[in-house]
Design a protein around this motif. Sequence first.
Motif, PDB file in Angstrom:
ATOM      1  N   VAL A  73      -5.394   8.004   3.387  1.00 22.33           N
ATOM      2  CA  VAL A  73      -4.532   6.862   3.095  1.00 22.33           C
ATOM      3  C   VAL A  73      -5.018   6.207   1.804  1.00 22.33           C
ATOM      4  O   VAL A  73      -6.099   5.637   1.758  1.00 22.33           O
ATOM      5  CB  VAL A  73      -4.545   5.831   4.236  1.00 22.33           C
ATOM      6  N   ILE A  80      -9.850   1.580   4.592  1.00 20.23           N
ATOM      7  CA  ILE A  80      -9.912   1.572   6.056  1.00 20.23           C
ATOM      8  C   ILE A  80     -10.741   0.404   6.581  1.00 20.23           C
ATOM      9  O   ILE A  80     -10.600  -0.012   7.726  1.00 20.23           O
ATOM     10  CB  ILE A  80     -10.513   2.910   6.569  1.00 20.23           C
ATOM     11  N   GLU A  91      -4.875  -1.168   7.494  1.00 23.84           N
ATOM     12  CA  GLU A  91      -4.963   0.173   8.076  1.00 23.84           C
ATOM     13  C   GLU A  91      -5.727   0.199   9.394  1.00 23.84           C
ATOM     14  O   GLU A  91      -5.352   0.904  10.329  1.00 23.84           O
ATOM     15  CB  GLU A  91      -5.673   1.119   7.096  1.00 23.84           C
ATOM     16  N   SER A 156      -4.663  -2.455   1.565  1.00 23.06           N
ATOM     17  CA  SER A 156      -4.737  -1.756   2.852  1.00 23.06           C
ATOM     18  C   SER A 156      -3.526  -2.152   3.680  1.00 23.06           C
ATOM     19  O   SER A 156      -3.369  -3.329   4.031  1.00 23.06           O
ATOM     20  CB  SER A 156      -6.033  -2.132   3.588  1.00 23.06           C
ATOM     21  N   ALA A 161      -1.002   4.061   7.070  1.00 21.65           N
ATOM     22  CA  ALA A 161      -1.797   4.888   7.981  1.00 21.65           C
ATOM     23  C   ALA A 161      -0.876   5.688   8.895  1.00 21.65           C
ATOM     24  O   ALA A 161      -1.113   6.867   9.165  1.00 21.65           O
ATOM     25  CB  ALA A 161      -2.742   4.010   8.802  1.00 21.65           C
TER      26      ALA A 161
END
Length: 332
Positions: A73, A80, A91, A156, A161
């Motif tokens: 991702v 993450i 995520e 993020s 994701a």
Amino acid sequence: MAFGRRGEVLLAFAVALCLSATKLEAYELHMGYYGKTCPQAEFIVLDEVKKAVAGDAGLAADLVRMHFHDCFVRGCDGSILIDSTPNNMAEKDAPPNNPSLEGFEIIDNAKKRLEAECKGMVSCADIVAFAARDAVVLTGGLFYEVPAGRRDGRVSIANEALTNLPPPSFDLNQLTQSFAQKGLSQDEMIILSGAHTIGQSHCSSFSSRLYNFNSAFSQDPSLDPAYAAQLKQECPNTSSGANQEVPMDPKSPSTFDTSYYSNLLVNRGLFTSDQTLMSTPATAAKVWQNAADWLGFQKKFGQAMRKMGKIGVLTGSEGEIRCNCRVVNGFN
């Protein structure tokens, strides 16, 4: 020396290419990246992983999975690790990661020590890559070098994701395509799938294979009947049963070995995305090869992890070095 107009243009083009190549080379990941700026970096990360795994062996699998989920991702940029905010779900809170992915505190602890040792030098993305390697080694896998120099991203998003991480229901073609989109071959996909030799899974990730496979079969016919019966005992068809956990490799759930592949040979792959590796003669041959060659598998796994760890990396002046792995700089 007289070049003439055409010669001057060619020379200028050659110089530009040289400068461009030098820039790219300077910003590539490389071994020993922190040798001068933070020589204890990898030792500090190893120490934190070692302490955590000694207390809970299952965390080793989380760290390997964390690196994979990070890289797939937005590339290997530490996204993450970023916490959600009132205005954005990150995520780590997407269904592929929450609540099953753990180990974030290990990264936090390593980062805190690294900030005290060499402030602002070691990226969170590199910590994740080091920690994944250390988790493999501490569970019996072969050591592999990790090139470093990644920078941290500032974005993020949970939905990314969902769209980038292959679910356990994928078949061979879907898996192959998913990995190809990240620049990884089918052979590398089969090798990286071997990481399922350690760790646990929630029953909800595969329960459809036991109780609601398709309109023709309630139970997946490719699943060994004795193994299916065992899984049904551990994962009853209830709401509470869905939250139970089982080892992905019952033979040796805390050892990074080749029994994952041995399981596939007897139809004991836990996920559809595991057993599907036996669906063609070519991929089945790779499974047989990995099952029979521990050293060969370990070497190829390290090579595949190094390649995966270069997906979409930020280097040079791109991104940032986060002070706190959970928060983008400026929002601490």
